[in-house]
Structures are given as C-alpha cells and as structure tokens.
Scaffold this motif. Structure first.
Motif, PDB file in Angstrom:
ATOM      1  N   ASP A 120       0.811  -1.217   0.000  1.00 38.30           N
ATOM      2  CA  ASP A 120       0.000   0.000   0.000  1.00 38.30           C
ATOM      3  C   ASP A 120       0.842   1.263   0.000  1.00 38.30           C
ATOM      4  N   MET A 121       2.180   1.131   0.211  1.00 35.46           N
ATOM      5  CA  MET A 121       3.069   2.291   0.195  1.00 35.46           C
ATOM      6  C   MET A 121       3.565   2.611  -1.217  1.00 35.46           C
ATOM      7  N   MET A 122       3.292   1.747  -2.151  1.00 35.88           N
ATOM      8  CA  MET A 122       3.803   1.909  -3.503  1.00 35.88           C
ATOM      9  C   MET A 122       3.119   3.027  -4.284  1.00 35.88           C
ATOM     10  N   THR A 123       2.024   3.540  -3.754  1.00 41.46           N
ATOM     11  CA  THR A 123       1.274   4.572  -4.488  1.00 41.46           C
ATOM     12  C   THR A 123       2.141   5.795  -4.777  1.00 41.46           C
ATOM     13  N   ASP A 124       2.952   6.212  -3.805  1.00 37.61           N
ATOM     14  CA  ASP A 124       3.807   7.387  -3.965  1.00 37.61           C
ATOM     15  C   ASP A 124       5.204   7.055  -4.473  1.00 37.61           C
ATOM     16  N   LEU A 125       5.441   5.794  -4.842  1.00 37.57           N
ATOM     17  CA  LEU A 125       6.773   5.376  -5.285  1.00 37.57           C
ATOM     18  C   LEU A 125       6.747   4.822  -6.709  1.00 37.57           C
ATOM     19  N   LYS A 126       5.760   5.207  -7.498  1.00 36.21           N
ATOM     20  CA  LYS A 126       5.622   4.698  -8.863  1.00 36.21           C
ATOM     21  C   LYS A 126       5.953   5.724  -9.938  1.00 36.21           C
ATOM     22  N   TYR A 127       6.748   6.726  -9.560  1.00 37.34           N
ATOM     23  CA  TYR A 127       7.181   7.694 -10.571  1.00 37.34           C
ATOM     24  C   TYR A 127       8.124   7.011 -11.552  1.00 37.34           C
ATOM     25  N   PRO A 128       8.186   7.487 -12.789  1.00 39.43           N
ATOM     26  CA  PRO A 128       9.000   6.794 -13.802  1.00 39.43           C
ATOM     27  C   PRO A 128      10.491   6.851 -13.496  1.00 39.43           C
ATOM     28  N   LEU A 129      11.175   5.791 -13.860  1.00 42.63           N
ATOM     29  CA  LEU A 129      12.624   5.712 -13.704  1.00 42.63           C
ATOM     30  C   LEU A 129      13.279   6.313 -14.943  1.00 42.63           C
ATOM     31  N   GLN A 130      14.013   7.403 -14.751  1.00 44.39           N
ATOM     32  CA  GLN A 130      14.631   8.089 -15.881  1.00 44.39           C
ATOM     33  C   GLN A 130      16.037   8.540 -15.531  1.00 44.39           C
ATOM     34  N   ASP A 131      16.767   8.989 -16.543  1.00 45.95           N
ATOM     35  CA  ASP A 131      18.156   9.409 -16.349  1.00 45.95           C
ATOM     36  C   ASP A 131      18.226  10.729 -15.590  1.00 45.95           C
ATOM     37  N   ASN A 132      19.429  10.983 -15.067  1.00 44.34           N
ATOM     38  CA  ASN A 132      19.667  12.227 -14.341  1.00 44.34           C
ATOM     39  C   ASN A 132      19.875  13.396 -15.309  1.00 44.34           C
ATOM     40  N   THR A 133      19.229  14.501 -15.035  1.00 36.27           N
ATOM     41  CA  THR A 133      19.523  15.712 -15.797  1.00 36.27           C
ATOM     42  C   THR A 133      20.962  16.139 -15.574  1.00 36.27           C
ATOM     43  N   ILE A 134      21.405  16.078 -14.338  1.00 37.55           N
ATOM     44  CA  ILE A 134      22.806  16.348 -13.982  1.00 37.55           C
ATOM     45  C   ILE A 134      23.425  15.029 -13.539  1.00 37.55           C
ATOM     46  N   PRO A 135      24.258  14.417 -14.377  1.00 37.03           N
ATOM     47  CA  PRO A 135      24.826  13.109 -14.027  1.00 37.03           C
ATOM     48  C   PRO A 135      25.764  13.185 -12.831  1.00 37.03           C
ATOM     49  N   LEU A 136      26.079  12.026 -12.296  1.00 39.85           N
ATOM     50  CA  LEU A 136      26.903  11.965 -11.094  1.00 39.85           C
ATOM     51  C   LEU A 136      28.289  12.554 -11.325  1.00 39.85           C
ATOM     52  N   TRP A 137      28.865  12.322 -12.500  1.00 43.89           N
ATOM     53  CA  TRP A 137      30.220  12.810 -12.768  1.00 43.89           C
ATOM     54  C   TRP A 137      30.276  14.341 -12.837  1.00 43.89           C
ATOM     55  N   ARG A 163      15.674   5.348   2.945  1.00 43.18           N
ATOM     56  CA  ARG A 163      14.378   5.778   2.399  1.00 43.18           C
ATOM     57  C   ARG A 163      14.292   5.453   0.914  1.00 43.18           C
ATOM     58  N   PRO A 164      13.197   4.871   0.449  1.00 42.41           N
ATOM     59  CA  PRO A 164      13.053   4.549  -0.978  1.00 42.41           C
ATOM     60  C   PRO A 164      12.843   5.806  -1.814  1.00 42.41           C
ATOM     61  N   ARG A 165      13.376   5.777  -3.028  1.00 40.24           N
ATOM     62  CA  ARG A 165      13.236   6.900  -3.944  1.00 40.24           C
ATOM     63  C   ARG A 165      11.831   6.910  -4.544  1.00 40.24           C
ATOM     64  N   PRO A 166      11.435   8.062  -5.113  1.00 46.10           N
ATOM     65  CA  PRO A 166      10.094   8.126  -5.735  1.00 46.10           C
ATOM     66  C   PRO A 166       9.891   7.126  -6.874  1.00 46.10           C
ATOM     67  N   ASP A 167      10.983   6.676  -7.509  1.00 42.22           N
ATOM     68  CA  ASP A 167      10.875   5.720  -8.614  1.00 42.22           C
ATOM     69  C   ASP A 167      11.172   4.292  -8.159  1.00 42.22           C
ATOM     70  N   PHE A 168      10.989   4.030  -6.860  1.00 42.88           N
ATOM     71  CA  PHE A 168      11.409   2.750  -6.294  1.00 42.88           C
ATOM     72  C   PHE A 168      10.667   1.567  -6.931  1.00 42.88           C
ATOM     73  N   PHE A 169       9.417   1.740  -7.278  1.00 40.79           N
ATOM     74  CA  PHE A 169       8.642   0.620  -7.837  1.00 40.79           C
ATOM     75  C   PHE A 169       9.302   0.076  -9.093  1.00 40.79           C
ATOM     76  N   TRP A 170       9.735   0.958  -9.995  1.00 41.78           N
ATOM     77  CA  TRP A 170      10.317   0.501 -11.262  1.00 41.78           C
ATOM     78  C   TRP A 170      11.747   0.013 -11.078  1.00 41.78           C
ATOM     79  N   ARG A 171      12.389   0.414 -10.020  1.00 43.51           N
ATOM     80  CA  ARG A 171      13.687  -0.156  -9.683  1.00 43.51           C
ATOM     81  C   ARG A 171      13.520  -1.574  -9.150  1.00 43.51           C
ATOM     82  N   CYS A 172      12.484  -1.743  -8.343  1.00 40.11           N
ATOM     83  CA  CYS A 172      12.231  -3.037  -7.709  1.00 40.11           C
ATOM     84  C   CYS A 172      11.619  -4.037  -8.690  1.00 40.11           C
TER      85      CYS A 172
END
Length: 316
Positions: free
Chosen positions: A52-69, A123-132
């Motif tokens: 029931d917690m997945m409702t707020d964690l189903k945002y799409p998984l996408q690339d970073n606008t500002i990459p880690l490097w 804490r799970p990220r907003p896109d956690f559902f698509w990661r999982c």
C-alpha cells in the motif's frame, strides 16, 4: 587593520612551509576520502516497503539531468577555478591553501554525513517501484506484504538512498563555500549599498538550488530530501569557511586567519630582535661608562706613586 604584504607570499616562497603546518589536516582529508568510499560500497538499510506504500513510489525511472560525474565539477572544480584566479591576482599562498583546504573539507565532510545518513535511513526513492520491479509486475511477501524485488541488485541498492539528496548537499557545500569566499573577497557587506555584489554571491547559491530542483524533476528524490541536503551542505560550508576565514562583514574578512597570524608572528619576531639589539647597545654603553670611570682612578694611582718616589729621593 594589520599591515598588508600582498604579493610576497607565493607558492614557491612559502608553499612548502604552509603545507607542513597543515599536514595533519591533509591526512584527515585522506581519511574522509576512505570513509566516503566505504559508505558507498556497503549496503544501505532496506526499509520496509509495503504494497500500500507503492502509491507514492511509482514515478517513472529516468536518467539524471545532472549526471553523477558532473557533481564534482560543479561542487569542486568550479570553486577551485575561482580560487586560482584570486591567487594570480593577489599572489597569496596563505589564501590559496586555506581556501582549497576549506573547500575540500566542506565537500568531504558533507559527503560523509550525507552517505552515512543515506545508509542508515534507507528511504526509498520516488521511482522505487520501477527499480524493484522493472517488468511492472509487483511481487510481495504473502504475510507481511513487503516488497520482494526482482530487479538488478545495484539499481535496487540505489533505490534505498533517497534521504538526503547527495547532489544537493554536495552542490551547496561547494558552491556555498564559494559564496562565502566571494563575499569576503569583494567585500559585499562593506555598508556601501552595492546590490550588484550581493547578486554575485547569490549566483552560486542559485546554481546549487537548480541542482536540487533537478533531483525532484527527475523523480530521484522527494522534496524533503532536497531541502535536507541543501541545509546540510550550506551548514557545513559555513562552519568550514569560518574555521579558516574571518566573517565577510569583518574589516579583515578579505584574508584567512593564517595570513594575519603570520603577520603577527613576523611583527613579534621583529620586536624581539629590536629589543635584543637595544639590550646589547645598553650593555655596550654600560661597559664604556665603567671603563671611563676606572681610567681616572688608574692615573691618580700612577701620579701618587711618582710623588712618593720624588719625596723619598729628597730625604736620601
């Protein structure tokens, strides 16, 4: 205000001396780098994530606008370039060394605190559902209804590192330190009312804020993560700057504490040498006075002995 000696303390003349004084600080920086690497290797805490917690964690998984490097470029390289420019203007190795040391401490301390909290909170990220569940098919424990992820382990691991935002904390640590540094160099708080100076120091903070906004837009962080990361980075940057530099509103806010300590030591050294020279002069004058006083006494003794010899000759 102490006597200013700009241009007389370069890397070639005083660089090794300044580095030796702060050798222990550089060792601590290396230790922070090791700790930061370890915190990125270990597995974060896997917080319970029910169906029931997945409702707020189903945002799409996408690339970073500002990459880690790009984060080290924004948080370290950009402030470093500005610090180097000021060195070529003033040729003051004390300012260069203390600014680089403060910048690295600001970023690394922030990084260690950020990643330690990330691993502890989980804490799970907003896109956690698509990661999982990369196939979109949720699998949950039949009793606890906890997630049973089917995705890649490295992707799931990153999915448990939402709080606080590392991009944001690093950006505010580096660019926040740069804002403090610029405010001291261009004397923003000189009470002359130049708002243009204020805009100069707000520009790095605006860039850091936009980095934080991008983390929410990319659905990699909740807004609370970004707010906490920005607050953390700016707080550490402030402490690190004030550890090496006076406050920007201070009359001596344009140079580091080490510079003024060096001036005080050199002034005390000159005073002590002049005192020693005066003492030698006094002793020499005292010696001369003693010699002058003793000389007449010797002449008197010689004349009295001659008179005695003459009188004894008459008697004979």
């Amino acid at each position: 205000m102490p006597e200013i000696q700009l241009g007389s303390h370069t890397i070639r003349s005083h660089g090794a001396q300044v580095a030796r004084v702060h050798m222990h600080d550089w060792l601590i920086l290396m230790l922070l780098v090791v700790i930061e690497i370890i915190l990125n290797i270990i597995e974060p805490f896997h917080r319970f994530v029910g169906e029931d917690m997945m409702t707020d964690l189903k945002y799409p998984l996408q690339d970073n606008t500002i990459p880690l490097w790009a984060v080290p470029i924004i948080a370290i390289i950009l402030p470093f370039i500005v610090i180097i420019i000021f060195y070529f203007i003033r040729h003051d190795v004390y300012d260069l060394h203390q600014a680089i040391l403060g910048l690295l401490f600001s970023v690394l301390i922030t990084g260690v605190i950020t990643d330690a909290i990330k691993d502890a909170v989980g804490r799970p990220r907003p896109d956690f559902f698509w990661r999982c569940f990369p196939d979109g098919k949720g699998v949950f424990h039949p009793v606890t209804r906890n997630v049973q992820c089917t995705g890649f382990k490295s992707v799931i691991k990153e999915g448990h590192k939402s709080f606080p935002s590392g991009h944001t904390s690093w950006s505010f640590a580096g660019l926040g330190f740069l804002a403090w540094y610029l405010s001291g160099k261009i004397r923003v708080f000189d009470r002359r009312g130049h708002v243009a100076k204020l805009c100069v120091i707000l520009l790095p903070l605006l860039v850091a804020a936009l980095v934080g906004v991008s983390r929410v837009d990319d659905y990699w962080h909740h807004w609370q993560d970004v707010f906490a990361g920005g607050l953390l980075g700016m707080t550490v940057a402030s402490f690190c700057y004030l550890q090496f530099f006076p406050p920007p509103y201070d009359v001596d806010g344009w140079a580091p504490h080490a510079y003024f300590n060096m001036l005080a030591d050199s002034r005390n050294g000159n005073q002590s040498s002049s005192i020693n020279a005066n003492a030698l002069t006094v002793r020499h004058s005292e010696f001369e006075s003693v010699y002058i006083r003793s000389a007449p006494d010797a002449n008197a003794q010689d004349s009295s002995s001659i008179l005695e010899d003459m009188e004894s000759g008459r008697r004979n």
